[in-house]
Enzyme design. Structure first.
Site, PDB file in Angstrom:
ATOM      1  N   THR A 267      12.332   7.366  19.341  1.00 56.10           N
ATOM      2  CA  THR A 267      13.700   7.710  19.734  1.00 56.10           C
ATOM      3  C   THR A 267      13.939   7.396  21.213  1.00 56.10           C
ATOM      4  O   THR A 267      15.032   6.983  21.588  1.00 56.10           O
ATOM      5  CB  THR A 267      14.022   9.199  19.462  1.00 56.10           C
ATOM      6  OG1 THR A 267      12.941   9.997  19.941  1.00 56.10           O
ATOM      7  CG2 THR A 267      14.216   9.452  17.993  1.00 56.10           C
TER       8      THR A 267
ATOM      9  N   ARG B 186      16.299  11.986  10.019  1.00 53.56           N
ATOM     10  CA  ARG B 186      16.712  13.236   9.410  1.00 53.56           C
ATOM     11  C   ARG B 186      17.374  14.223  10.356  1.00 53.56           C
ATOM     12  O   ARG B 186      17.854  15.251   9.922  1.00 53.56           O
ATOM     13  CB  ARG B 186      15.505  13.902   8.734  1.00 53.56           C
ATOM     14  CG  ARG B 186      15.122  13.133   7.497  1.00 53.56           C
ATOM     15  CD  ARG B 186      13.919  13.691   6.789  1.00 53.56           C
ATOM     16  NE  ARG B 186      13.677  12.888   5.605  1.00 53.56           N
ATOM     17  CZ  ARG B 186      13.141  11.674   5.619  1.00 53.56           C
ATOM     18  NH1 ARG B 186      12.777  11.127   6.760  1.00 53.56           N
ATOM     19  NH2 ARG B 186      12.972  10.993   4.506  1.00 53.56           N
TER      20      ARG B 186
ATOM     21  N   GLN C 176       4.375   5.951  10.577  1.00 51.46           N
ATOM     22  CA  GLN C 176       5.422   5.978   9.553  1.00 51.46           C
ATOM     23  C   GLN C 176       6.563   5.060   9.958  1.00 51.46           C
ATOM     24  O   GLN C 176       7.496   4.853   9.196  1.00 51.46           O
ATOM     25  CB  GLN C 176       5.993   7.394   9.422  1.00 51.46           C
ATOM     26  CG  GLN C 176       5.003   8.453   9.017  1.00 51.46           C
ATOM     27  CD  GLN C 176       5.625   9.843   9.149  1.00 51.46           C
ATOM     28  OE1 GLN C 176       5.468  10.523  10.145  1.00 51.46           O
ATOM     29  NE2 GLN C 176       6.353  10.257   8.121  1.00 51.46           N
TER      30      GLN C 176
ATOM     31  N   HIS D 249       4.727   2.740   5.845  1.00 53.98           N
ATOM     32  CA  HIS D 249       6.071   2.457   5.323  1.00 53.98           C
ATOM     33  C   HIS D 249       6.484   1.006   5.526  1.00 53.98           C
ATOM     34  O   HIS D 249       7.657   0.670   5.414  1.00 53.98           O
ATOM     35  CB  HIS D 249       7.104   3.399   5.959  1.00 53.98           C
ATOM     36  CG  HIS D 249       6.940   4.834   5.552  1.00 53.98           C
ATOM     37  ND1 HIS D 249       7.362   5.896   6.309  1.00 53.98           N
ATOM     38  CD2 HIS D 249       6.375   5.380   4.437  1.00 53.98           C
ATOM     39  CE1 HIS D 249       7.064   7.030   5.692  1.00 53.98           C
ATOM     40  NE2 HIS D 249       6.470   6.739   4.553  1.00 53.98           N
TER      41      HIS D 249
ATOM     42  N   CYS E 145       6.570 -14.473  -4.814  1.00 53.73           N
ATOM     43  CA  CYS E 145       5.225 -14.930  -4.425  1.00 53.73           C
ATOM     44  C   CYS E 145       4.587 -14.065  -3.339  1.00 53.73           C
ATOM     45  O   CYS E 145       3.467 -14.331  -2.924  1.00 53.73           O
ATOM     46  CB  CYS E 145       5.282 -16.389  -3.978  1.00 53.73           C
ATOM     47  SG  CYS E 145       6.176 -16.638  -2.424  1.00 53.73           S
TER      48      CYS E 145
ATOM     49  N   CYS F  23       9.425 -20.269  -3.238  1.00 57.91           N
ATOM     50  CA  CYS F  23       9.561 -20.141  -4.694  1.00 57.91           C
ATOM     51  C   CYS F  23      10.995 -19.841  -5.148  1.00 57.91           C
ATOM     52  O   CYS F  23      11.281 -19.856  -6.335  1.00 57.91           O
ATOM     53  CB  CYS F  23       8.609 -19.071  -5.226  1.00 57.91           C
ATOM     54  SG  CYS F  23       9.156 -17.388  -4.903  1.00 57.91           S
TER      55      CYS F  23
HETATM   56 ZN    ZN Z   1       8.408 -16.676  -2.808  1.00 55.57          ZN
END
Ligand code: ZN
Length: 207
Positions: free
Chosen positions: A11, A19, A85, A103, A114, A139
């Site tokens: 922060t 939150r 996190q 996370h 892929c 891909c």
């Molecule tokens: Zn891909």
């Protein structure tokens, strides 16, 4: 020594937390960033995502004293493992070598086909230029921010690494985390139950 950081360490770098009263989820609807929204409406998801990043995370973001202190502890050999996190990548920018990102990392995107990973900045430009959803150049599948969305499971490998680090910690520092969300809540407990000393560093009292 194992440290785990939450939104509170970032922060001071100008990144809003999630939150608290002026946190992200008071401004934006978490349902818009749920994995099921991404799957059913990747176009809308990406448009919202770019808007949120520009509005909430705009401007140059730099690591602050907390990131630097942790990178310093690591450089002096006093910190074995850093778990975060946060998805802002500021620990790496401050010089932390290989933080466990439970996370994910919002500086990257991952291909849903892929699994190739790449930097988010050029992808943001492509979305602004109208390519929604952005597609993998290898891909052709849809790209997803490389972060754990609501409704998604945590990355197994990172979680396993974090749990074993917590289990073997002599000292576990929990910094800037409300410790209300799993697995952040259970990692310090795991360290404590295995004989580690627990040290919680928060501005507010931690329940
Ligand atoms: Zn891909």
């Amino acid at each position: 020594v194992v440290a785990m950081t939450g939104a509170g360490v970032s922060t001071a770098s100008g990144i809003p937390d999630f939150r608290s009263e002026d946190g992200i989820w008071n401004e934006y609807d978490p349902n818009d960033f749920h994995i099921s929204r991404f799957r059913t409406d990747p176009k809308g998801f990406w448009r919202e995502r770019v808007r949120m990043i520009e509005e909430a995370f705009g401007g140059d973001v730099e690591p602050n004293a907390a990131h630097e202190a942790l990178a310093g502890l690591e450089a002096y050999g006093h910190l074995e493992t850093l778990i975060t996190q946060n998805v802002d990548g500021l620990h790496q920018e401050a010089g932390s070598d290989d933080p466990i990102e439970i996370h994910g990392n919002g500086q990257r995107v991952v291909c849903t086909g892929c699994e190739r990973r790449s930097g988010v900045d050029p992808i943001m430009d492509r979305v602004r230029d109208g390519e929604t959803p952005p597609a993998c150049e290898r891909c052709g599948d849809v790209l997803k921010p490389d972060v754990v969305l609501f409704g998604e499971r945590l990355p197994e490998h990172e979680l396993f690494r974090a749990q074993s680090a917590a289990r073997s910690a002599d000292v576990f520092l929990a910094i800037g985390s409300s410790l209300t969300v799993e697995p952040a809540a259970s990692l310090p407990r795991r360290a404590y139950e295995n004989g580690g000393t627990l040290c919680i560093v928060n501005l507010d009292r931690t329940e």
